[in-house]
Design an enzyme around this catalytic site. Structure first.
Site, PDB file in Angstrom:
ATOM      1  N   SER A   7       0.869  -1.371   0.068  1.00 22.96           N
ATOM      2  CA  SER A   7      -0.016   0.037   0.088  1.00 22.96           C
ATOM      3  C   SER A   7       0.811   1.317  -0.028  1.00 22.96           C
ATOM      4  CB  SER A   7      -0.890  -0.044   1.142  1.00 22.96           C
ATOM      5  OG  SER A   7      -0.147  -0.493   2.270  1.00 22.96           O
ATOM      6  N   THR A  40      -3.176  10.752   5.073  1.00 18.58           N
ATOM      7  CA  THR A  40      -3.064  11.172   6.584  1.00 18.58           C
ATOM      8  C   THR A  40      -3.886  12.289   6.970  1.00 18.58           C
ATOM      9  OG1 THR A  40      -1.164  12.619   5.919  1.00 18.58           O
ATOM     10  CG2 THR A  40      -0.351  10.524   6.505  1.00 18.58           C
ATOM     11  N   TYR A 136       4.882  -0.171  16.768  1.00 17.71           N
ATOM     12  CA  TYR A 136       6.444   0.649  16.657  1.00 17.71           C
ATOM     13  C   TYR A 136       7.329  -0.349  17.135  1.00 17.71           C
ATOM     14  CZ  TYR A 136       3.532   4.807  16.677  1.00 17.71           C
ATOM     15  OH  TYR A 136       2.564   5.852  16.381  1.00 17.71           O
ATOM     16  N   GLN A 203      16.069  15.774   5.297  1.00 18.32           N
ATOM     17  CA  GLN A 203      14.786  15.562   5.625  1.00 18.32           C
ATOM     18  C   GLN A 203      14.604  14.277   6.549  1.00 18.32           C
ATOM     19  OE1 GLN A 203      12.102  14.288   2.336  1.00 18.32           O
ATOM     20  NE2 GLN A 203      10.832  15.948   2.811  1.00 18.32           N
ATOM     21  N   HIS A 257       4.162  -1.098   3.439  1.00 22.45           N
ATOM     22  CA  HIS A 257       3.354   0.194   3.135  1.00 22.45           C
ATOM     23  C   HIS A 257       4.187   1.199   3.062  1.00 22.45           C
ATOM     24  CE1 HIS A 257      -0.003   2.953   3.982  1.00 22.45           C
ATOM     25  NE2 HIS A 257       0.773   3.482   4.618  1.00 22.45           N
TER      26      HIS A 257
END
Length: 277
Positions: A7, A40, A136, A203, A257
């Protein structure tokens, strides 16, 4: 063996130009045939409408889409309203998260944890939604302890989560250790590995510091050594992340993902290298 599912995640664009760029990237990524796209969700109302608009547009293009839903700073009534909106558009999959409190935003809302949000969604909508939650492998940065973090994950599953997506990581051992621990607790939902392509050193360091994702020292030093040579950063990043994905899939990860950052090139390169495209 059939190809594993994958995904791809977007964030809602904030400008008309951003929306146009996302449409171009999305058209390219749709050719790879992901299982679904996720979008999101901004805490405190900042991009909630943008999330819904983007998801509805993706559905209109004939693809599966899953909005993220965050409970931080929200009331039960506001979440109830959003769930009804999702249902009215025929949305059947969502990603349920606690979310991060935006700076200067007062109050944590009526639901404090993702487990409470999952429980509320189930109470309101039954089995309408396929609910993904976060996991996590390297421990949530705000967790009191690894054990506490694992119990939080178990609570989300007990409250009705169907599957999980991990925070991104670059240490496959962390994922496999997490999976061993969840199995010992009797948790057997699919835990899909979150994958962040490496395209920009500065970043990446900023994101990783914020979310607690560890960048292995050898990777960090190598990336830093390239300076402003973005072609070398991207080539090295592609090698590192491809090897990570190969190891995860070989070790039994049910899927991947990809955090696309609304760009098509890096995710496409990874999926082609992995022969999943």
């Amino acid at each position: 063996m059939a190809n594993p599912d994958f995904s791809i995640e977007f964030y809602p664009p904030k400008t008309p130009e951003g929306a146009d760029k996302l449409r171009v990237a999305r058209a390219k990524l749709a050719l790879l045939q992901p299982k679904y796209f996720s979008v999101t969700f901004g805490a405190g109302g900042s991009t909630q409408q943008g999330t819904l608009d983007t998801v509805v547009e993706i559905l209109g293009e004939g693809h599966q889409a899953a909005p993220h839903l965050s409970c931080v700073g929200a009331s039960r009534e506001s979440i109830r309203t959003i769930l009804k909106q999702f249902q009215s558009h025929g949305i059947r999959r969502l990603v349920a998260l606690r979310g991060d409190l935006p700076s200067g935003y007062g109050g944590a809302g009526e639901l404090r944890y993702a487990s409470e949000l999952v429980e509320f969604i189930r109470a309101e909508t039954g089995d309408w939604f396929h609910i993904e939650v976060a996991a996590y492998p390297e421990v949530h940065p705000q967790a009191r302890s690894p054990q506490d973090d694992l119990q939080n994950f178990a609570r989300k599953v007990q409250c009705g989560a169907n599957a999980a997506i991990t925070q991104y990581f670059y240490n496959a051992d962390a994922y496999f250790a997490f999976m061993d621990q969840t199995r010992k607790l009797g948790i057997d939902i699919p835990v899909v590995a979150g994958i962040m392509p490496i395209t920009n050193y500065t970043q990446l360091m900023r994101f990783s510091d914020m979310c607690g994702a560890e960048i292995p020292r050898w990777v960090r030093l190598k990336l830093a050594s390239f300076g402003d040579d973005s072609a070398s950063i991207k080539a090295f990043g592609l090698d590192v992340v491809t090897q990570l994905c190969e190891r995860l899939l070989a070790g039994g990860a049910p899927g991947l993902h990809f955090y696309s950052m609304n760009q098509a090139v890096a995710t496409t390169a990874l999926l082609e290298r992995l022969k999943l495209a």
